[in-house]
Design an enzyme around this catalytic site. Sequence first.
Site, PDB file in Angstrom:
ATOM      1  N   LYS A  44      -1.740  10.610   4.850  1.00 24.53           N
ATOM      2  CA  LYS A  44      -1.593   9.600   5.898  1.00 24.53           C
ATOM      3  C   LYS A  44      -0.139   9.122   6.017  1.00 24.53           C
ATOM      4  CE  LYS A  44      -3.327   5.108   7.432  1.00 24.53           C
ATOM      5  NZ  LYS A  44      -3.799   3.798   6.959  1.00 24.53           N
ATOM      6  N   GLU A  84       3.077   7.947   8.115  1.00 18.10           N
ATOM      7  CA  GLU A  84       3.039   7.176   9.363  1.00 18.10           C
ATOM      8  C   GLU A  84       4.424   6.711   9.778  1.00 18.10           C
ATOM      9  OE1 GLU A  84       0.113   4.532   7.697  1.00 18.10           O
ATOM     10  OE2 GLU A  84       1.571   2.926   7.491  1.00 18.10           O
ATOM     11  N   HIS A 114       0.105   5.887   0.375  1.00 15.37           N
ATOM     12  CA  HIS A 114      -0.849   6.923   0.741  1.00 15.37           C
ATOM     13  C   HIS A 114      -0.519   8.207  -0.012  1.00 15.37           C
ATOM     14  CE1 HIS A 114      -1.603   4.022   3.868  1.00 15.37           C
ATOM     15  NE2 HIS A 114      -0.387   4.175   4.343  1.00 15.37           N
ATOM     16  N   ARG A 172      -4.104   0.375  -2.518  1.00 20.73           N
ATOM     17  CA  ARG A 172      -3.485  -0.952  -2.429  1.00 20.73           C
ATOM     18  C   ARG A 172      -2.959  -1.412  -3.777  1.00 20.73           C
ATOM     19  NH1 ARG A 172      -7.992  -0.732   0.783  1.00 20.73           N
ATOM     20  NH2 ARG A 172      -7.586  -1.099   3.003  1.00 20.73           N
ATOM     21  N   GLN A 214       0.817  -1.203   0.000  1.00 26.39           N
ATOM     22  CA  GLN A 214       0.000   0.000   0.000  1.00 26.39           C
ATOM     23  C   GLN A 214       0.853   1.256   0.000  1.00 26.39           C
ATOM     24  OE1 GLN A 214      -1.541   0.752   4.348  1.00 26.39           O
ATOM     25  NE2 GLN A 214      -1.598  -1.467   3.968  1.00 26.39           N
TER      26      GLN A 214
END
Length: 394
Positions: free
Chosen positions: A130, A132, A101, A275, A99
């Site tokens: 997003k 992280e 973002h 994804r 994935q």
Amino acid sequence: MTVYPLTGVIRPYAWGSRTAIAGLQGRPAPTAEPEAELWLGAHPGDPSTVPGPAGPVHLDGLIAGDPAGQLGEDVAERFGPRLPYLMKVLAAAAPLSLQAHPDAAYAKEAFARQEADPEAPKNYTDAHHKPEILVALTPFEALCGFRPPSTAADVIAGFALPRLDPVVTALRSGDLSEAVRLLLTWPEDDRKPLIDDVVTAIAAHPADHPHADSRRLAVKLADHYPGDPGVLVALLLNLVRLAPGEAIWMPAGNLHAYLNGLGVELMAASDNVLRGGLTPKRVDVAELLRVLRFEVLDDPLLHPHDLAPGVTAWRVPVPDFELYRITLTADRPPARIPGSGPRILLGVEGDVHVGEEHGIPVTLHPGTAAYAPADTGPLTAAGLGTIFVAAVPA
């Protein structure tokens, strides 16, 4: 009350562990269903709760009722009436999807475009980015960022499958974008035969092959996701093994996947995920290719800064969050809790008491959390143990 006990929500995704979060919290294990993520924050998908006069109060509602008091005027002005980060305890017992973002500008544009067109694919849940960070609590394996394409070419060429020659050629020329596109658009009717042939080719080579780690990974992923071209895309990425306390950083456009382990994750408060494979969920290859950054990540680790004895910070180049760890031992005095604005505090070891100088402290046991609004005074941590602190950079 100026520091609130915070009760999070556990999400039961299929890849989650039946023992890790329960073990952290001291609950019986194995659990009846997988426990993948413990959400600690005010994300509307699963907001945490704090005690109120008439029972539990959702944190997003508490913030919406008094944004300036809960967030501070500066944070409320920059982000609106929302907590800009989400903390999680993540427990992976099986590989997660490949994935990435979007960045903040693209997320805002793409979400607006999607909402204006009822026929548009539903790739975005909100208008936010997003990025992280994850800090390992146990040994943790992850795929994070592209490795040198020449290395990936050697791995894939080693399968000696002529139909993969165009992928090898793209990698030899340094064209990561074309290699990813070729794999993710592989003809549907040849996906399972291709992955089966890869596994067969791996079995024919000795275990001490120069790329044995990548080969073992391919077999493991093929077992979980047979016929998924993400098995081969994964071989283009850095395989990272984190020791407890080590961290990785996933900025916008970074292709990644968690494989196994327990960790503390902190991210911008968004649920936008594009994804690329290793999942039964929807994959939009064209949209993923638009947000990916096709650049080599030489060092996937995010290195910490020591602020004081037992106090560590991980700082990232986004305005939404920063992460601290405080470790208290018998030979250290109580520690001032760093950070400003609204803070979430998570216990991971021992018993740590957090509170204002003259307030009622909240005791954090492993797997329990607390919330401190922006209008809380200076906070101190005392006791024996380790906590993580999420905050908004000043």
